[in-house]
Design a protein around this motif. Sequence first.
Motif, PDB file in Angstrom:
ATOM      1  N   VAL A  50      18.348  72.146  71.350  1.00 21.60           N
ATOM      2  CA  VAL A  50      18.805  71.364  70.277  1.00 21.60           C
ATOM      3  C   VAL A  50      19.869  71.763  69.572  1.00 21.60           C
ATOM      4  CG1 VAL A  50      17.839  70.292  68.119  1.00 21.60           C
ATOM      5  CG2 VAL A  50      16.137  70.940  70.126  1.00 21.60           C
ATOM      6  N   THR A  51      21.049  70.821  69.651  1.00 27.62           N
ATOM      7  CA  THR A  51      22.276  71.069  69.121  1.00 27.62           C
ATOM      8  C   THR A  51      22.567  70.785  67.618  1.00 27.62           C
ATOM      9  OG1 THR A  51      23.254  68.841  69.317  1.00 27.62           O
ATOM     10  CG2 THR A  51      23.539  70.290  71.437  1.00 27.62           C
ATOM     11  N   LEU A  52      23.258  71.522  66.840  1.00 30.02           N
ATOM     12  CA  LEU A  52      23.180  71.619  65.625  1.00 30.02           C
ATOM     13  C   LEU A  52      24.434  70.619  65.256  1.00 30.02           C
ATOM     14  CD1 LEU A  52      22.417  75.235  64.508  1.00 30.02           C
ATOM     15  CD2 LEU A  52      20.669  73.515  64.982  1.00 30.02           C
ATOM     16  N   ARG A  53      24.309  69.550  65.586  1.00 32.33           N
ATOM     17  CA  ARG A  53      25.294  68.662  65.336  1.00 32.33           C
ATOM     18  C   ARG A  53      24.778  67.580  64.288  1.00 32.33           C
ATOM     19  NH1 ARG A  53      27.538  67.100  71.623  1.00 32.33           N
ATOM     20  NH2 ARG A  53      27.139  69.082  72.299  1.00 32.33           N
ATOM     21  N   THR A  54      23.583  67.448  63.982  1.00 34.04           N
ATOM     22  CA  THR A  54      23.064  66.346  63.149  1.00 34.04           C
ATOM     23  C   THR A  54      22.546  66.989  61.955  1.00 34.04           C
ATOM     24  OG1 THR A  54      20.992  66.333  64.209  1.00 34.04           O
ATOM     25  CG2 THR A  54      22.718  64.790  65.339  1.00 34.04           C
ATOM     26  N   PRO A  55      22.304  66.256  60.866  1.00 34.25           N
ATOM     27  CA  PRO A  55      21.767  66.955  59.595  1.00 34.25           C
ATOM     28  C   PRO A  55      20.174  67.313  59.858  1.00 34.25           C
ATOM     29  CG  PRO A  55      22.843  64.766  59.387  1.00 34.25           C
ATOM     30  CD  PRO A  55      22.911  64.868  60.748  1.00 34.25           C
ATOM     31  N   ARG A  56      19.668  66.716  60.630  1.00 30.04           N
ATOM     32  CA  ARG A  56      17.985  66.851  60.874  1.00 30.04           C
ATOM     33  C   ARG A  56      17.568  67.791  62.028  1.00 30.04           C
ATOM     34  NH1 ARG A  56      14.429  61.836  59.426  1.00 30.04           N
ATOM     35  NH2 ARG A  56      12.914  63.583  59.330  1.00 30.04           N
ATOM     36  N   LEU A  68      19.394  72.846  81.640  1.00 27.81           N
ATOM     37  CA  LEU A  68      19.244  73.033  80.251  1.00 27.81           C
ATOM     38  C   LEU A  68      19.640  71.887  79.502  1.00 27.81           C
ATOM     39  CD1 LEU A  68      18.324  74.896  77.907  1.00 27.81           C
ATOM     40  CD2 LEU A  68      20.666  76.046  77.930  1.00 27.81           C
ATOM     41  N   PRO A  69      18.662  70.888  78.973  1.00 23.25           N
ATOM     42  CA  PRO A  69      19.076  69.474  78.512  1.00 23.25           C
ATOM     43  C   PRO A  69      19.840  69.775  77.043  1.00 23.25           C
ATOM     44  CG  PRO A  69      16.930  69.537  79.321  1.00 23.25           C
ATOM     45  CD  PRO A  69      17.387  70.950  79.392  1.00 23.25           C
ATOM     46  N   VAL A  70      20.809  69.401  76.799  1.00 23.88           N
ATOM     47  CA  VAL A  70      21.592  69.555  75.634  1.00 23.88           C
ATOM     48  C   VAL A  70      21.256  68.302  74.755  1.00 23.88           C
ATOM     49  CG1 VAL A  70      23.980  69.818  74.533  1.00 23.88           C
ATOM     50  CG2 VAL A  70      23.168  70.761  76.795  1.00 23.88           C
ATOM     51  N   LEU A  71      20.493  68.510  73.949  1.00 27.39           N
ATOM     52  CA  LEU A  71      19.873  67.287  72.888  1.00 27.39           C
ATOM     53  C   LEU A  71      20.510  67.377  71.475  1.00 27.39           C
ATOM     54  CD1 LEU A  71      15.999  68.065  73.495  1.00 27.39           C
ATOM     55  CD2 LEU A  71      17.683  66.874  74.789  1.00 27.39           C
ATOM     56  N   VAL A  72      20.880  66.029  71.270  1.00 27.92           N
ATOM     57  CA  VAL A  72      21.458  65.394  70.044  1.00 27.92           C
ATOM     58  C   VAL A  72      20.620  64.566  69.346  1.00 27.92           C
ATOM     59  CG1 VAL A  72      23.489  64.583  68.863  1.00 27.92           C
ATOM     60  CG2 VAL A  72      23.849  65.903  70.930  1.00 27.92           C
ATOM     61  N   ILE A  73      19.861  65.234  68.498  1.00 34.43           N
ATOM     62  CA  ILE A  73      18.648  64.483  68.039  1.00 34.43           C
ATOM     63  C   ILE A  73      19.112  64.063  66.407  1.00 34.43           C
ATOM     64  CG2 ILE A  73      16.261  64.469  67.233  1.00 34.43           C
ATOM     65  CD1 ILE A  73      15.970  66.699  69.324  1.00 34.43           C
ATOM     66  N   GLU A  74      19.183  62.800  66.234  1.00 38.70           N
ATOM     67  CA  GLU A  74      19.606  62.149  64.981  1.00 38.70           C
ATOM     68  C   GLU A  74      18.226  61.735  63.920  1.00 38.70           C
ATOM     69  OE1 GLU A  74      21.622  58.547  66.419  1.00 38.70           O
ATOM     70  OE2 GLU A  74      23.238  59.899  66.983  1.00 38.70           O
ATOM     71  N   ASP A  75      17.113  61.469  64.736  1.00 37.73           N
ATOM     72  CA  ASP A  75      15.909  61.157  64.162  1.00 37.73           C
ATOM     73  C   ASP A  75      14.760  62.290  64.462  1.00 37.73           C
ATOM     74  OD1 ASP A  75      13.686  60.196  63.114  1.00 37.73           O
ATOM     75  OD2 ASP A  75      13.659  58.157  63.889  1.00 37.73           O
ATOM     76  N   ALA A  76      14.597  63.074  63.446  1.00 35.10           N
ATOM     77  CA  ALA A  76      13.755  64.175  63.824  1.00 35.10           C
ATOM     78  C   ALA A  76      12.390  63.675  64.190  1.00 35.10           C
ATOM     79  CB  ALA A  76      13.453  65.203  62.503  1.00 35.10           C
ATOM     80  N   GLY A  77      12.016  62.531  63.716  1.00 37.80           N
ATOM     81  CA  GLY A  77      10.680  61.903  64.039  1.00 37.80           C
ATOM     82  C   GLY A  77      10.475  61.639  65.437  1.00 37.80           C
ATOM     83  N   LEU A  78      11.451  61.665  66.337  1.00 38.76           N
ATOM     84  CA  LEU A  78      11.385  61.288  67.721  1.00 38.76           C
ATOM     85  C   LEU A  78      11.461  62.493  68.535  1.00 38.76           C
ATOM     86  CD1 LEU A  78      13.968  58.470  68.005  1.00 38.76           C
ATOM     87  CD2 LEU A  78      11.466  58.529  67.651  1.00 38.76           C
ATOM     88  N   ALA A  79      11.596  63.849  67.746  1.00 38.12           N
ATOM     89  CA  ALA A  79      11.971  65.026  68.615  1.00 38.12           C
ATOM     90  C   ALA A  79      10.817  65.502  69.458  1.00 38.12           C
ATOM     91  CB  ALA A  79      12.144  66.060  67.546  1.00 38.12           C
ATOM     92  N   VAL A  80       9.419  65.344  68.867  1.00 44.33           N
ATOM     93  CA  VAL A  80       8.376  65.803  69.721  1.00 44.33           C
ATOM     94  C   VAL A  80       8.395  64.861  70.860  1.00 44.33           C
ATOM     95  CG1 VAL A  80       5.766  66.025  69.632  1.00 44.33           C
ATOM     96  CG2 VAL A  80       7.264  66.764  68.051  1.00 44.33           C
ATOM     97  N   ASP A  81       8.252  63.743  70.729  1.00 49.77           N
ATOM     98  CA  ASP A  81       8.058  62.800  71.800  1.00 49.77           C
ATOM     99  C   ASP A  81       9.321  62.989  73.031  1.00 49.77           C
ATOM    100  OD1 ASP A  81       5.738  61.541  70.862  1.00 49.77           O
ATOM    101  OD2 ASP A  81       6.912  59.755  69.832  1.00 49.77           O
ATOM    102  N   LEU A  82      10.264  63.261  72.553  1.00 50.00           N
ATOM    103  CA  LEU A  82      11.239  63.580  73.553  1.00 50.00           C
ATOM    104  C   LEU A  82      11.002  64.866  74.214  1.00 50.00           C
ATOM    105  CD1 LEU A  82      14.369  63.497  74.475  1.00 50.00           C
ATOM    106  CD2 LEU A  82      15.223  64.195  72.486  1.00 50.00           C
TER     107      LEU A  82
END
Length: 217
Positions: A44-50, A16-30
């Motif tokens: 998707v961890t709730l560690r970033t504002p987006r 289960l990949p644990v994802l820290v996504i800072e730029d929401a614009g990259l989320a779909v490609d990731l």
Amino acid sequence: MVLTMDDVLKRARPVLPVLVIEDAGLAVDLARALYAGGIEVLEVTLRTPRALEALAAIRQALPELLVGAGTVIHAGQFREAQEAGAQFAVSPGCTERLADAADAVGMPWLPGVMTPSEVLFAIEKGYRSLKLFPANGEASVKMLKSFKEPFSGIRFCPTGGITADNLLTFLRLPNVACVGGTWIAPSSLVRARAWDQIAQRAAEACALAASLEAGAA
């Protein structure tokens, strides 16, 4: 059909990949890169504002994936995550208030545990799928082995310290459903838009697990 946490972990195996996504614009490609590598469940961890924005974008673009919210540490985050489209939630610990909040929204929840008392508390609240956190090396392997007999029927997702090097050591344990980890899609590769490398890491993890399953057959 009602989705359960057991269903989520079965589909997530091996990782289960644990994802820290800072730029929401990259989320779909990731998410597409991970899916190309054989991953079907993301956290998707709730560690970033987006983070919630990123989660919602993935859910809309890739409905074939199961997407959950991780690092849920406040009761109100369950509702926020659900409204963003999260299909399950993951926490680093297990408290009465969090358990009540998860129950209130009817969302599958993977609470974190580390001690026998915490496992007992989670069982008393009705949970059979648990996150072992942090999972650090041989000590955690020994702990999971010791949990097998007294906590029969409980399935674990060790997270925190899992890498490609110790992936199989954990997956060989009969009470481990899958593992969680950041190594497949670290923030450095995400920022670099290294989608091919991320897809390759995902594929390598799935291939390792497949070799383990084939050997057991």
